[in-house]
Motif scaffolding. Structure first.
Motif, short mmCIF file in Angstrom:
data_model
loop_
_atom_site.label_atom_id
_atom_site.label_comp_id
_atom_site.label_asym_id
_atom_site.label_seq_id
_atom_site.Cartn_x
_atom_site.Cartn_y
_atom_site.Cartn_z
N SER A 88 0.82 -1.21 0.00
CA SER A 88 0.00 0.00 0.00
C SER A 88 0.85 1.27 0.00
O SER A 88 0.31 2.38 0.11
CB SER A 88 -0.93 0.02 1.21
N GLY A 89 2.18 1.11 -0.11
CA GLY A 89 3.05 2.27 -0.23
C GLY A 89 3.80 2.67 1.02
O GLY A 89 4.66 3.55 0.99
N TRP A 90 3.48 2.03 2.15
CA TRP A 90 4.20 2.32 3.39
C TRP A 90 5.48 1.50 3.44
O TRP A 90 5.48 0.33 3.07
CB TRP A 90 3.35 1.98 4.61
N SER A 119 0.38 3.21 10.78
CA SER A 119 0.86 2.72 9.48
C SER A 119 1.54 1.37 9.58
O SER A 119 1.67 0.66 8.58
CB SER A 119 1.85 3.73 8.90
N GLU A 277 11.07 7.00 -1.79
CA GLU A 277 10.09 7.98 -1.31
C GLU A 277 8.76 7.30 -1.02
O GLU A 277 7.77 7.48 -1.73
CB GLU A 277 9.92 9.11 -2.33
N GLY A 278 8.73 6.49 0.03
CA GLY A 278 7.50 5.86 0.46
C GLY A 278 6.60 6.83 1.20
O GLY A 278 6.96 8.00 1.43
N ARG A 279 5.46 6.35 1.63
CA ARG A 279 4.48 7.21 2.28
C ARG A 279 4.96 7.75 3.63
O ARG A 279 4.65 8.89 4.00
CB ARG A 279 3.16 6.46 2.46
N GLN A 282 7.43 10.56 2.92
CA GLN A 282 6.70 11.73 2.45
C GLN A 282 5.98 12.44 3.59
O GLN A 282 5.95 13.68 3.65
CB GLN A 282 5.69 11.32 1.37
N TRP A 283 5.42 11.67 4.52
CA TRP A 283 4.75 12.27 5.67
C TRP A 283 5.72 13.10 6.49
O TRP A 283 5.43 14.23 6.89
CB TRP A 283 4.10 11.19 6.53
#
Length: 305
Positions: A88-90, A119, A277-279, A282-283
């Motif tokens: 899921s991108g994490w 997450s 650059e995962g979630r 980015q957070w």
């Protein structure tokens, strides 16, 4: 690997000590449970249940099977969660390295906010000093670095932005010889006394030293807090973050001295590798771009209020 039903059977027998009570707990007929128990023994070619006593018990082999199967089931559940998380991108893990000059307690509210996302990303936070901070990113010991000083070096895929500017003050103990001198301190006057410096954590280079005049004796200490304490006690002189020693200056525990060669403020950087650059990353980048947080991290807090 045992199925969930087989694992439940082992747990029910271990806890109830009876085939009939285990069957009642599982909502099955006693004959069904008895048959399943014998199938397990046949499958593993081992005696798993001690039927000689009034109370049915797992043999050592049965107990081992129950414990190991439970552990494997838990590991499988965790692995499934991690696979879904990454899909899921994490990221599975985010390794954040801050320069030692960034105080950890100021980052704790950000960690709380990240935890609230649930997450599943495992955080690892460590710190380096001066060149060691950039080196950690270059060598793969960091996914994100915070508070790095000096211009960004040549690192493949490097991305960065400025976190803010840190101001410095030359400070000495009121008992130190330099405290009694009038006018701006010259290079020669400073060189005659030992400087206190924070040791660079670089593993592959000699490292950098700020505020050290050529030929000047030095005392290397492990942290900015240690440097402040050492200068407060007259063990040496040097540049300190203005905000963090405000109360010491106000109380006279440290004395600010003008110098003939003022030190320019330091730009602090946030940096990462553009190919990762995962979630979670980015957070964190979004948070660090917030002016209020950036200002708080760079200015720091008065450490000796």
């Amino acid at each position: 690997m045992l199925s969930e039903e087989e694992l439940a059977l082992l747990d029910a027998i271990r806890e109830t000590g009876s085939l009939s009570r285990a069957a009642a707990r599982l909502g099955k007929a006693p004959s069904t449970v008895s048959h399943a128990a014998r199938q397990l023994e046949t499958r593993f070619d081992a005696l798993l249940f001690d039927r000689r006593r009034y109370r049915l018990q797992l043999t050592p082999a049965g107990l081992l099977l129950a414990e190991e199967a439970s552990r494997l089931m838990l590991d499988m559940a965790r692995m499934t969660q991690r696979v879904r998380q990454v899909a899921s991108g994490w990221e599975d893990r985010l390794w954040i390295v801050s320069d030692e000059i960034i105080e950890f307690d100021l980052m704790m509210p950000v960690i709380h906010a990240f935890d609230a996302l649930q997450s599943g990303v495992k955080l690892r936070l460590t710190h380096e000093i001066l060149s060691g901070t950039w080196e950690a990113l270059r060598d793969g010991r960091a996914d994100l670095i915070i508070g790095a000083t000096n211009e960004p070096p040549a690192i493949p895929g490097l991305r960065w932005f400025e976190l803010g500017v840190m101001e410095w003050v030359f400070a000495v103990s009121p008992r130190h010889a330099l405290a009694k001198l009038k006018g701006p301190l010259t290079r020669e006057e400073i060189t005659a006394h030992r400087a206190v410096v924070v040791a660079d954590s670089s593993r592959s280079t000699p490292g950098r030293v700020y505020g050290l005049v050529g030929g000047q004796a030095s005392l290397a200490v492990p942290s900015m807090r240690a440097k402040i304490l050492a200068q407060r006690d007259g063990l040496g002189v040097g540049w300190l973050p203005r905000r963090r020693i405000a109360s010491l200056l106000k109380r006279g525990a440290l004395v600010e001295k003008a110098t003939a060669d003022p030190r320019e403020p330091n730009v602090l950087y946030v940096a990462w590798r553009g190919d990762q650059e995962g979630r979670a990353l980015q957070w964190w980048l979004e948070q660090l771009r917030q002016p209020r947080l950036a200002r708080r991290l760079v200015q720091g807090a008065d450490l000796f209020v």
